[in-house]
Design a protein around this motif. Structure first.
Motif, PDB file in Angstrom:
ATOM      1  N   ILE A  23       0.828  -1.152   0.097  1.00 15.33           N
ATOM      2  CA  ILE A  23      -0.057  -0.072   0.003  1.00 15.33           C
ATOM      3  C   ILE A  23       0.562   1.353   0.033  1.00 15.33           C
ATOM      4  N   ALA A  24       2.175   1.164   0.338  1.00 13.35           N
ATOM      5  CA  ALA A  24       3.003   2.365   0.189  1.00 13.35           C
ATOM      6  C   ALA A  24       3.027   2.881  -1.217  1.00 13.35           C
ATOM      7  N   PRO A  25       2.942   4.463  -1.245  1.00 18.63           N
ATOM      8  CA  PRO A  25       2.896   4.760  -2.881  1.00 18.63           C
ATOM      9  C   PRO A  25       4.254   5.051  -3.251  1.00 18.63           C
ATOM     10  N   PHE A  26       5.246   4.461  -2.609  1.00 19.41           N
ATOM     11  CA  PHE A  26       6.651   4.961  -3.289  1.00 19.41           C
ATOM     12  C   PHE A  26       7.413   4.284  -4.380  1.00 19.41           C
ATOM     13  N   PHE A  27       6.718   3.178  -4.843  1.00 16.50           N
ATOM     14  CA  PHE A  27       7.376   2.335  -5.550  1.00 16.50           C
ATOM     15  C   PHE A  27       6.929   2.038  -7.049  1.00 16.50           C
ATOM     16  N   ASP A  28       6.244   3.127  -7.725  1.00 15.04           N
ATOM     17  CA  ASP A  28       5.892   3.024  -9.028  1.00 15.04           C
ATOM     18  C   ASP A  28       5.426   1.819  -9.617  1.00 15.04           C
ATOM     19  N   GLY A  29       4.294   1.389  -8.980  1.00 13.26           N
ATOM     20  CA  GLY A  29       3.995   0.282  -9.516  1.00 13.26           C
ATOM     21  C   GLY A  29       4.567  -1.058  -9.351  1.00 13.26           C
ATOM     22  N   TYR A  30       5.749  -1.223  -8.659  1.00 11.18           N
ATOM     23  CA  TYR A  30       6.471  -2.188  -8.392  1.00 11.18           C
ATOM     24  C   TYR A  30       6.245  -2.881  -6.923  1.00 11.18           C
ATOM     25  N   GLY A  31       5.718  -2.073  -6.019  1.00  9.47           N
ATOM     26  CA  GLY A  31       5.519  -2.443  -4.743  1.00  9.47           C
ATOM     27  C   GLY A  31       4.754  -3.711  -4.627  1.00  9.47           C
ATOM     28  N   ASN A  32       3.603  -3.610  -5.490  1.00 11.09           N
ATOM     29  CA  ASN A  32       2.755  -4.686  -5.405  1.00 11.09           C
ATOM     30  C   ASN A  32       3.617  -6.262  -5.790  1.00 11.09           C
ATOM     31  N   TYR A  33       4.419  -6.030  -6.771  1.00 10.05           N
ATOM     32  CA  TYR A  33       5.205  -7.305  -7.099  1.00 10.05           C
ATOM     33  C   TYR A  33       6.133  -7.667  -5.941  1.00 10.05           C
ATOM     34  N   SER A 140      -3.183  -8.917 -10.132  1.00  8.28           N
ATOM     35  CA  SER A 140      -4.022  -8.076 -10.947  1.00  8.28           C
ATOM     36  C   SER A 140      -3.730  -8.048 -12.366  1.00  8.28           C
ATOM     37  N   LEU A 141      -3.676  -9.094 -12.987  1.00  6.85           N
ATOM     38  CA  LEU A 141      -3.396  -9.004 -14.555  1.00  6.85           C
ATOM     39  C   LEU A 141      -4.463  -8.057 -15.457  1.00  6.85           C
TER      40      LEU A 141
END
Length: 180
Positions: A23-33, A140-141
């Motif tokens: 949930i942290a907004p720091f990782f430009d779409g890579y945090g979820n991976y 979330s593909l």
């Protein structure tokens, strides 16, 4: 402390890292991976600790208490985060968490009477489907059919949650009877 209990504690330690990366907004779409990898590792420790404990007779009272608690913390934390990410309806999570509170209370009453309520196959299936549901929702593909997969997993996990609750309550209904 034996290896299965160390794996259980490791799973609990992974939870804040999982939540942070999801949930942290720091990782430009890579945090979820990163969160997905952490969740998968944590889920695998769930299967490993039980298998090792049974195979090598390392079952302990701590493990009986901590292992299901670690599972609940991992899956419930994930689902609460998925609400914030608009991936799962809150009513589904409320039902799933309510079931966990009911079973925990049921086990507490049983424990007070000297009865141990073991995990059932329905409960194990429920946990597996909840974990697959979480994995699919984090992944979330971007395919139209993936939403169908997520929804099927969610409704199967929800159905198994309710079935396992009813199974526990029916099989252990004598626990709630007053014996004076």
């Amino acid at each position: 402390m034996n290896l299965p209990n160390k794996l259980t504690l490791f799973r609990v330690i992974l939870i804040p890292f999982f939540v942070f990366f999801l949930i942290a907004p720091f990782f430009d779409g890579y945090g979820n991976y990163i969160a997905l990898a952490i969740f998968i590792v944590a889920s695998l420790t769930d299967f490993a600790d039980g298998k090792i404990a049974r195979k090598y007779q390392l079952v302990t009272n701590f493990g009986k208490f901590a292992d299901p608690l670690a599972d609940k913390l991992l899956v419930c934390s994930a689902m609460i985060c998925l609400i914030e990410l608009n991936k799962i309806p809150s009513w589904v999570v409320i039902i799933i968490i309510a079931r966990e509170f009911i079973i925990s209370g049921f086990r507490l009453v049983a424990s007070d009477k000297g009865v141990v309520i073991a995990a059932s196959y329905w409960g194990k299936f429920k946990t597996v489907f909840q974990m697959f549901m979480v994995i699919s929702m984090i992944l979330s593909l971007d395919f139209e059919w993936w939403t169908i997969v997520e929804n099927v997993l969610m409704y199967v996990a929800l159905a198994l949650t309710i079935i396992s609750l009813l199974d526990y309550m029916y099989k252990n209904r004598d626990v709630l009877k007053d014996t004076k």
